[in-house]
Write a protein that holds these residues in place. Structure first.
Motif, mmCIF file in Angstrom:
data_model
loop_
_atom_site.group_PDB
_atom_site.id
_atom_site.type_symbol
_atom_site.label_atom_id
_atom_site.label_comp_id
_atom_site.label_asym_id
_atom_site.label_seq_id
_atom_site.Cartn_x
_atom_site.Cartn_y
_atom_site.Cartn_z
ATOM 1 N N THR A 91 6.943 -1.725 -3.565
ATOM 2 C CA THR A 91 5.815 -1.776 -4.501
ATOM 3 C C THR A 91 5.582 -3.194 -5.008
ATOM 4 O O THR A 91 4.438 -3.614 -5.191
ATOM 5 C CB THR A 91 6.058 -0.842 -5.691
ATOM 6 N N ASP A 92 6.672 -3.936 -5.219
ATOM 7 C CA ASP A 92 6.535 -5.331 -5.644
ATOM 8 C C ASP A 92 5.959 -6.178 -4.515
ATOM 9 O O ASP A 92 5.139 -7.068 -4.743
ATOM 10 C CB ASP A 92 7.897 -5.894 -6.074
ATOM 11 N N ALA A 93 6.402 -5.916 -3.306
ATOM 12 C CA ALA A 93 5.894 -6.663 -2.151
ATOM 13 C C ALA A 93 4.400 -6.427 -1.981
ATOM 14 O O ALA A 93 3.643 -7.354 -1.672
ATOM 15 C CB ALA A 93 6.647 -6.248 -0.886
ATOM 16 N N ILE A 94 3.961 -5.188 -2.187
ATOM 17 C CA ILE A 94 2.537 -4.866 -2.089
ATOM 18 C C ILE A 94 1.753 -5.600 -3.169
ATOM 19 O O ILE A 94 0.694 -6.192 -2.903
ATOM 20 C CB ILE A 94 2.324 -3.344 -2.196
ATOM 21 N N ALA A 106 -12.342 -11.397 2.264
ATOM 22 C CA ALA A 106 -13.624 -10.697 2.204
ATOM 23 C C ALA A 106 -13.421 -9.191 2.330
ATOM 24 O O ALA A 106 -14.218 -8.403 1.830
ATOM 25 C CB ALA A 106 -14.545 -11.209 3.314
ATOM 26 N N SER A 107 -12.349 -8.811 3.007
ATOM 27 C CA SER A 107 -12.039 -7.394 3.216
ATOM 28 C C SER A 107 -11.082 -6.854 2.157
ATOM 29 O O SER A 107 -10.323 -5.929 2.418
ATOM 30 C CB SER A 107 -11.425 -7.204 4.608
ATOM 31 N N ALA A 108 -11.110 -7.427 0.953
ATOM 32 C CA ALA A 108 -10.165 -7.048 -0.106
ATOM 33 C C ALA A 108 -10.214 -5.563 -0.421
ATOM 34 O O ALA A 108 -9.172 -4.931 -0.628
ATOM 35 C CB ALA A 108 -10.443 -7.872 -1.362
ATOM 36 N N ASP A 109 -11.409 -4.985 -0.440
ATOM 37 C CA ASP A 109 -11.527 -3.561 -0.770
ATOM 38 C C ASP A 109 -10.869 -2.698 0.305
ATOM 39 O O ASP A 109 -10.202 -1.700 0.004
ATOM 40 C CB ASP A 109 -13.000 -3.173 -0.916
ATOM 41 N N THR A 110 -11.062 -3.072 1.556
ATOM 42 C CA THR A 110 -10.448 -2.330 2.657
ATOM 43 C C THR A 110 -8.930 -2.429 2.591
ATOM 44 O O THR A 110 -8.215 -1.437 2.746
ATOM 45 C CB THR A 110 -10.950 -2.858 4.008
ATOM 46 N N ILE A 111 -8.429 -3.643 2.357
ATOM 47 C CA ILE A 111 -6.993 -3.866 2.243
ATOM 48 C C ILE A 111 -6.417 -3.039 1.101
ATOM 49 O O ILE A 111 -5.388 -2.367 1.242
ATOM 50 C CB ILE A 111 -6.692 -5.364 2.027
ATOM 51 N N SER A 112 -7.088 -3.060 -0.033
ATOM 52 C CA SER A 112 -6.621 -2.319 -1.206
ATOM 53 C C SER A 112 -6.579 -0.823 -0.924
ATOM 54 O O SER A 112 -5.619 -0.133 -1.307
ATOM 55 C CB SER A 112 -7.530 -2.606 -2.401
ATOM 56 N N GLY A 113 -7.587 -0.306 -0.242
ATOM 57 C CA GLY A 113 -7.621 1.121 0.069
ATOM 58 C C GLY A 113 -6.495 1.547 0.995
ATOM 59 O O GLY A 113 -5.882 2.600 0.800
ATOM 60 N N ARG A 114 -6.204 0.726 1.990
ATOM 61 C CA ARG A 114 -5.131 1.053 2.931
ATOM 62 C C ARG A 114 -3.768 1.028 2.247
ATOM 63 O O ARG A 114 -2.916 1.884 2.501
ATOM 64 C CB ARG A 114 -5.155 0.059 4.099
ATOM 65 N N LEU A 115 -3.571 0.050 1.364
ATOM 66 C CA LEU A 115 -2.289 -0.032 0.665
ATOM 67 C C LEU A 115 -2.177 1.042 -0.416
ATOM 68 O O LEU A 115 -1.079 1.509 -0.707
ATOM 69 C CB LEU A 115 -2.121 -1.428 0.068
ATOM 70 N N ALA A 116 -3.305 1.440 -0.998
ATOM 71 C CA ALA A 116 -3.278 2.527 -1.974
ATOM 72 C C ALA A 116 -2.801 3.819 -1.316
ATOM 73 O O ALA A 116 -2.113 4.632 -1.941
ATOM 74 C CB ALA A 116 -4.671 2.721 -2.576
ATOM 75 N N SER A 137 11.500 3.516 -5.706
ATOM 76 C CA SER A 137 12.669 2.633 -5.548
ATOM 77 C C SER A 137 12.864 2.193 -4.097
ATOM 78 O O SER A 137 13.851 1.544 -3.776
ATOM 79 C CB SER A 137 13.928 3.357 -6.030
ATOM 80 N N THR A 138 11.923 2.538 -3.218
ATOM 81 C CA THR A 138 12.037 2.147 -1.813
ATOM 82 C C THR A 138 12.005 0.631 -1.684
ATOM 83 O O THR A 138 11.094 -0.024 -2.186
ATOM 84 C CB THR A 138 10.891 2.757 -0.989
ATOM 85 N N SER A 139 12.986 0.085 -1.001
ATOM 86 C CA SER A 139 13.069 -1.362 -0.824
ATOM 87 C C SER A 139 12.358 -1.780 0.458
ATOM 88 O O SER A 139 12.029 -0.947 1.320
ATOM 89 C CB SER A 139 14.529 -1.800 -0.752
ATOM 90 N N SER A 184 -3.332 1.769 7.880
ATOM 91 C CA SER A 184 -2.463 1.576 6.712
ATOM 92 C C SER A 184 -1.108 1.039 7.125
ATOM 93 O O SER A 184 -0.520 0.207 6.428
ATOM 94 C CB SER A 184 -2.298 2.907 5.959
ATOM 95 N N ILE A 185 -0.602 1.502 8.274
ATOM 96 C CA ILE A 185 0.683 1.007 8.771
ATOM 97 C C ILE A 185 0.573 -0.472 9.133
ATOM 98 O O ILE A 185 1.472 -1.275 8.826
ATOM 99 C CB ILE A 185 1.148 1.841 9.975
ATOM 100 N N ALA A 186 -0.535 -0.848 9.774
ATOM 101 C CA ALA A 186 -0.738 -2.263 10.108
ATOM 102 C C ALA A 186 -0.777 -3.115 8.840
ATOM 103 O O ALA A 186 -0.250 -4.240 8.814
ATOM 104 C CB ALA A 186 -2.033 -2.423 10.894
ATOM 105 N N GLN A 187 -1.373 -2.577 7.762
ATOM 106 C CA GLN A 187 -1.427 -3.318 6.504
ATOM 107 C C GLN A 187 -0.045 -3.418 5.865
ATOM 108 O O GLN A 187 0.305 -4.450 5.272
ATOM 109 C CB GLN A 187 -2.392 -2.633 5.548
ATOM 110 N N LEU A 188 0.761 -2.370 5.996
ATOM 111 C CA LEU A 188 2.134 -2.425 5.494
ATOM 112 C C LEU A 188 2.944 -3.474 6.236
ATOM 113 O O LEU A 188 3.749 -4.196 5.646
ATOM 114 C CB LEU A 188 2.795 -1.052 5.656
ATOM 115 N N ILE A 189 2.748 -3.548 7.542
ATOM 116 C CA ILE A 189 3.436 -4.565 8.339
ATOM 117 C C ILE A 189 3.071 -5.962 7.843
ATOM 118 O O ILE A 189 3.926 -6.840 7.717
ATOM 119 C CB ILE A 189 3.081 -4.394 9.828
ATOM 120 N N ALA A 190 1.789 -6.150 7.531
ATOM 121 C CA ALA A 190 1.349 -7.444 6.999
ATOM 122 C C ALA A 190 2.040 -7.752 5.672
ATOM 123 O O ALA A 190 2.432 -8.892 5.406
ATOM 124 C CB ALA A 190 -0.168 -7.441 6.827
ATOM 125 N N VAL A 191 2.199 -6.738 4.818
ATOM 126 C CA VAL A 191 2.879 -6.909 3.527
ATOM 127 C C VAL A 191 4.331 -7.335 3.738
ATOM 128 O O VAL A 191 4.823 -8.280 3.109
ATOM 129 C CB VAL A 191 2.828 -5.600 2.720
#
Length: 445
Positions: A91-94, A106-116, A137-139, A184-191
């Motif tokens: 959660t901190d990393a996100i 420019a795609s901030a809304d899309t990024i936010s939705g995928r991480l949400a 508590s997931t690390s 969403s998984i691709a966005q998590l990988i980026a995080v």
């Protein structure tokens, strides 16, 4: 401060809460960031200048990241850089990724939705209590493993995609596609990679998985429309005395550029955008200041139809007083102002001209259909790839802008065919427009 009310959010030594008097009333409606100052041995605070919880959390995250003695990238004992994925929460990393990268795109809304969606998975796991394998508590170390991603996939598959109105009520719900889960998984990988790439690094691990290939999870769009359907759309959009200007401009620009809907609504004649100017033989779909990404925006030749529309919009723009020009100049606009999309107008059009309204009938249908029509009208593969941005220009093409002659000929032929079926519908101020249901050549029943 009275701590009788639990914090709304906490990270490290900082917590987010209201400023309460002893009797529980609020001194101010704004939220505050609180922490204990060990040097002065008292609690301190700073206002977030907002009562919005999401904005307050973002402000606290910024304060936390700016505190080098508190950030997880530093050892509390010796102050040396530290990278421990086991100690760095997902959660901190996100939160850090969104502040330092995602929110600037420019795609901030899309990024936010995928991480949400990923955070919703952690919330759902947290709600399971003792049965939870993951949760808040997931690390990052745990999130980098295949067990985590497989559990996320299984959960995500069962979650519908929902749209809500201003009251928070669900108005539309549909099954979630595998492609949405993989996004969403691709966005998590980026995080997770962002955490490992930070300077100094915050994590010593990287994900050992990848999102499933697009060809494996994306459903191929099979729906296409022809010139007859396009003519009906133009006749509807150009019908006199109707508030359909944004839809009309969207159709014209789409036919002339075969661009993605997001690029079409981004076309502007404002000089500071440096996309087009009167007499320019080309239009740059990528405006000044926008970084190119995987969805490449090409420099295209300006078709005569588009040139007329751009010139008229430019005259409207220049007729304004200089102070009034800010935020104006958009080709696709609503009373001169920019719009994000034409979805509502599009849906109304489909209903009125009695066309389907399924998922494959979104505005993106224009790009797929026009590409098909162009190819069937003689557009060569190499030209079409460059025109649509599917092939980034080579170093030579940085100097020598492509003219894409076979695509231009094909599009001009398509435009002429639409004009023949719906006379006058290509004009900005339509004259002689036939009704959408009475196109030229229609047989009488």
């Amino acid at each position: 401060m009275s701590r009788r009310t639990p914090p709304l959010y906490q990270r490290g030594k900082y917590w987010l809460a209201a400023d309460e008097r002893a009797d529980g009333t609020l001194r101010t409606p704004n939220l505050y960031i609180w922490w204990y100052d060990s040097e002065t041995r008292r609690e301190r605070s700073t206002s977030t200048a907002t009562r919005d919880v999401a904005a307050g959390i973002l402000a606290l995250d910024r304060v936390y990241l700016a505190d080098k003695n508190e950030a997880p990238a530093f050892c509390h004992a010796c102050g040396q850089p530290l990278a421990q994925a086991q100690a760095y929460l997902l959660t901190d990393a996100i939160a850090d990724y969104k502040i330092e990268w995602g929110n600037t795109r420019a795609s901030a809304d899309t990024i936010s939705g995928r991480l949400a969606h990923a955070v919703a998975f952690l919330d759902a796991e947290q709600a399971l209590g003792a049965e939870s394998r993951f949760g808040h508590s997931t690390s990052c170390a745990t999130a980098c493993g295949t067990v985590f991603v497989n559990a996320f996939r299984a959960w995500s598959r069962l979650q519908p995609v929902e749209w809500r109105n201003g009251k928070g009520e669900v108005t539309v719900s549909r099954p979630r596609s595998p492609a949405a889960t993989e996004a969403s998984i691709a966005q998590l990988i980026a995080v997770l990679n962002h955490a490992a790439n930070a300077e100094p690094a915050r994590s010593d691990k990287r994900p050992i998985y990848k999102p499933l290939p697009a060809r494996q999870v994306q459903r191929q769009r099979r729906t296409r429309i022809g010139v007859e359907e396009l003519a009906k759309m133009f006749a509807y959009a150009a019908e006199p005395d109707r508030q359909r200007g944004s839809l009309h401009a969207f159709l014209v620009a789409s036919v002339c550029t075969i661009a993605r809907p997001g690029a079409v609504v981004d076309i502007s004649v404002a000089p500071d955008r440096e996309q087009w100017w009167p007499g320019s033989p080309t239009i740059d779909l990528n405006p000044q200041g926008r970084t190119q990404n995987k969805k490449h925006r090409a420099v295209l030749p300006v078709l005569p139809l588009l040139d007329r529309w751009l010139r008229e919009e430019y005259e409207t723009y220049m007729a304004l007083k200089i102070p009034d020009r800010a935020g104006r100049g958009w080709l696709v606009n609503y009373h001169g102002r920019a719009i994000q999309d034409v979805d509502r107008a599009w849906d109304t059009m489909l209903k009125n001209i009695e066309m389907p309204a399924g998922r494959e009938w979104r505005p993106y249908l224009l790009r797929h259909s026009l590409a098909t029509l162009a190819r069937n009208n003689g557009a060569e593969k190499w030209d079409l790839e460059g025109f649509m941005g599917h092939r980034a220009g080579s170093q030579t093409e940085v100097y020598a802008i492509g003219e894409f002659p076979t695509v231009v000929r094909a599009l001009n032929h398509i435009i002429a065919s639409i004009e023949k079926l719906a006379p006058g519908s290509m004009h900005r101020n339509a004259t002689g427009v036939v009704a959408a249901g009475k196109l030229a050549g229609d047989k009488k029943m």
